[in-house]
Design an enzyme around this catalytic site. Sequence first.
Site, PDB file in Angstrom:
ATOM      1  N   LYS A  12       8.879   9.755  22.188  1.00 21.24           N
ATOM      2  CA  LYS A  12       9.162  10.587  23.429  1.00 21.24           C
ATOM      3  C   LYS A  12       7.947  10.931  24.230  1.00 21.24           C
ATOM      4  O   LYS A  12       8.215  11.827  24.975  1.00 21.24           O
ATOM      5  CB  LYS A  12       9.937  12.136  22.857  1.00 21.24           C
ATOM      6  CG  LYS A  12      11.163  11.730  22.105  1.00 21.24           C
ATOM      7  CD  LYS A  12      11.662  13.153  21.845  1.00 21.24           C
ATOM      8  CE  LYS A  12      13.049  12.906  21.129  1.00 21.24           C
ATOM      9  NZ  LYS A  12      13.379  13.937  20.099  1.00 21.24           N
ATOM     10  N   THR A  60       0.969  -1.081  -0.004  1.00 26.12           N
ATOM     11  CA  THR A  60      -0.027  -0.143   0.126  1.00 26.12           C
ATOM     12  C   THR A  60       0.794   1.325  -0.058  1.00 26.12           C
ATOM     13  O   THR A  60       0.590   2.173  -0.739  1.00 26.12           O
ATOM     14  CB  THR A  60      -0.911   0.127   1.293  1.00 26.12           C
ATOM     15  OG1 THR A  60      -1.674  -1.174   1.179  1.00 26.12           O
ATOM     16  CG2 THR A  60      -1.725   1.223   1.113  1.00 26.12           C
TER      17      THR A  60
END
Lengths: 330, 330, 330
Positions: free
Chosen positions: B103, B74
């Site tokens: 993070k 895809t």
Amino acid sequence: MYQITSRLQPDFEMICGNFKGKDIVSLDQFAVADLDKLFTVTRQMKRIAENNEPSRLLEGLLVGLLFFEPSSRTFSSFAAAVKRLGGQTIEMQNPEAFSSVSKGETFEDTIQVMEAYTNAIVLRHRFSGAAEQAARAANFVPVINAGDGNNEHPTQTLLDMYTLHERFGRLDNLTGLLAGDALNSRTIHSLLRGLSLYENNTMYVLSPRQLQLSRDDFVSLQDRGIRLIEIHREQDIPHDCDFWYWTRVQKERFASAEEYRRAQSEIVVASPALLETYAKKDMILMDPLPRVESVDPAVDADERAVYLRSQIRNGVYTRMALLALVLGRI
Amino acid sequence: MYQITSRLQPDFEMICGNFKGKDIVSLDQFAVADLDKLFTVTRQMKRIAENNEPSRLLEGLLVGLLFFEPSSRTFSSFAAAVKRLGGQTIEMQNPEAFSSVSKGETFEDTIQVMEAYTNAIVLRHRFSGAAEQAARAANFVPVINAGDGNNEHPTQTLLDMYTLHERFGRLDNLTGLLAGDALNSRTIHSLLRGLSLYENNTMYVLSPRQLQLSRDDFVSLQDRGIRLIEIHREQDIPHDCDFWYWTRVQKERFASAEEYRRAQSEIVVASPALLETYAKKDMILMDPLPRVESVDPAVDADERAVYLRSQIRNGVYTRMALLALVLGRI
Amino acid sequence: MYQITSRLQPDFEMICGNFKGKDIVSLDQFAVADLDKLFTVTRQMKRIAENNEPSRLLEGLLVGLLFFEPSSRTFSSFAAAVKRLGGQTIEMQNPEAFSSVSKGETFEDTIQVMEAYTNAIVLRHRFSGAAEQAARAANFVPVINAGDGNNEHPTQTLLDMYTLHERFGRLDNLTGLLAGDALNSRTIHSLLRGLSLYENNTMYVLSPRQLQLSRDDFVSLQDRGIRLIEIHREQDIPHDCDFWYWTRVQKERFASAEEYRRAQSEIVVASPALLETYAKKDMILMDPLPRVESVDPAVDADERAVYLRSQIRNGVYTRMALLALVLGRI
């Protein structure tokens, strides 16, 4: 003049002056006239790249970079070649971890899917013969071998030969010194095969005994007409070489770190002193890179050291030429 | 004529003839007139791609490919669609490992950062509903769902429907056979929902009993007006199907390798013999790929097998059309 | 007027009005006149990007994005900058895992290979000083620092300064509040250094005591002529700030999760209530992102919150300007 070599596999189609749509699987597909043509186009490509000339030669075309093993140098070089000519890349790296391959898709299906998206496929694979297998699977677009295991890496050899041709204006009557891991170095094997297409070449092969050419390779190369002289000590290096071609010892081939260290300790490193003693003023020093304890960085400043100058750049130019020819845009 | 389906979620905006700027989250946003428009544009895109026509339709536009789970097929298909039209991609794969997401950044912030860099976002995610969540988060650019978990993968269904439409000139009065993992196959579910927009379609669903459609899915699909007939044995396959749509058993859904092998052993594989016995001369055999023990490669040479021919290519053409429409360039 | 700062390292070449071919390693290379020039070009770039104007400013040029540590935001921002201007990228991420670096290649060789393929190198590295080292290694193309460890991230500061300049029409006589992890935040340090080029700026630094500026940093910044006032409690926030600049506590800097949680618990979060109480109507709230418990998402709707609006977009525009200038195309 299309010289057919004896080792040509039945599945490789010779180029015979016509690159368009051809798979580029092996150096053995190239005759001298094909190399001449490629080098002529490479010179044009060099001009385009050096002038940062906006080229539209590959505009509207997509090149699939299908890398089953990482090789950032070859990957970047092909990517730069495509993009310098106004083409675009479709990049698939490490598909065994990240793609349908991990769901159990066959190699042939992966190739046929990639060709549905692109106009050419550049394939890198760790298995020998993968490029030929891919070329057979692809029905619509050409496949270019960017290195298949220990088998071949034809564009590396084409860039090496172009570098020599550009420097000396010929590929016959050359004397060279090939050093390092002669047993395992795919680039040494291929360069010797490439130079065997031309007359009267003499190649010294410098390596520790345990890393000299296999007897099979030695015999088959000599049969192709190239003069081979094996040497094992620094002091046997001749003083009249046109070029030196240095390679690293391939750590990954050794059973233990100890064995690698032993082999590495017997290697002659290309140093300023070595060039001072044995090298002609107008020779060139080549290295396919990466260099790891093969060429001393202190040599870099020497004008004869071309590995980080013309040689690496010629990789982009040669691949630009090959892509433009195979895609029928030149 | 814009037919509103009963399952439409309040947050999906119907296309209603105007693609520009719309999020494409669900197949349920498309009415028959929208599909007609999309298919018309897809035909134009096919011409551009087949002729390698340098197109500038998306020149100056950047499309973000934000893939939280790998899907090389895809991904490459969307990348090819963008680049065929002269656009450029900004690619972010696996951001949970490699980016600010690691993070502690929220999904919404990641989407809003990506939209600051691009003109549209193509999102792949392993969680159902992620596409809708992204569409709500994005304030400036459209989001296109490239598969969100078990929920939807609308562009897969659009390419399947285009493939049928191109072949038969209609999407009503069709008889189809959908085989494999009817319980889990997102592509089977969505294709059935798509075909339920059209009149008088009869679909045979062939699967082992443990992999048949869930009763909920069976009832809700029938309510949408499509005729469903479940079969479990090869000998019940009708001889008059216009198309076969084969799918793999999804190994990753099974608790143990043993259970997977048991299910796989009851699967009917599409083989040359099966086509010889049950298939019409002018039917087509489709597979969303990857195929894993679903379609025998011996079938590939059969002209009716379109999965590695028009079907996979139509994926690029359909996505080109969708992007050009959503970005308001056509 | 080219003001030379006292902390300039001998190896950084000042820009002195001429960006072409210069390495961009440190903020200290910029004098006020250079920033003026950059901001003027940035405004042009903004117009190009906002209008999705197809630009050919970087046509025919390749920019290498060489990221030794992942940073999807900075990576995407630079990629967008290159592509918005019609250039192309050669992308190498995590070369230590995937490339010749893993075979033992030196950093210098990697840089010199990359420059053979490209017209400029954008480098991200986790080691302080890597950008300067790369700039010394590169012989032919400019190197742009996209963050080297705790050292510098000049394009982040340039975009922050442009954002302030765009909003206030000046970079002197400003009062700001910088909050969060003042000890570790590279963006706070650099912004303070940047603003110290201009006269009469007063900066409040709000942080828990254990995260206040190091005494070295405090002294050296004050020596540069910026007025610094350290505060530790919400109630000491002044009411007259032109901007707030919020940063996250960098979890990765703490020895234990416990210590991180303790520091985080003493952090003042930018909330709607905080703005209501302390912020002027015409101030702006900035955050270099990612935000993690630094700015409450409930603030996003406030027009003064620019982090996901102009600030993030200015990153692309500033990088477009810098690339166009360094590559000599403007």
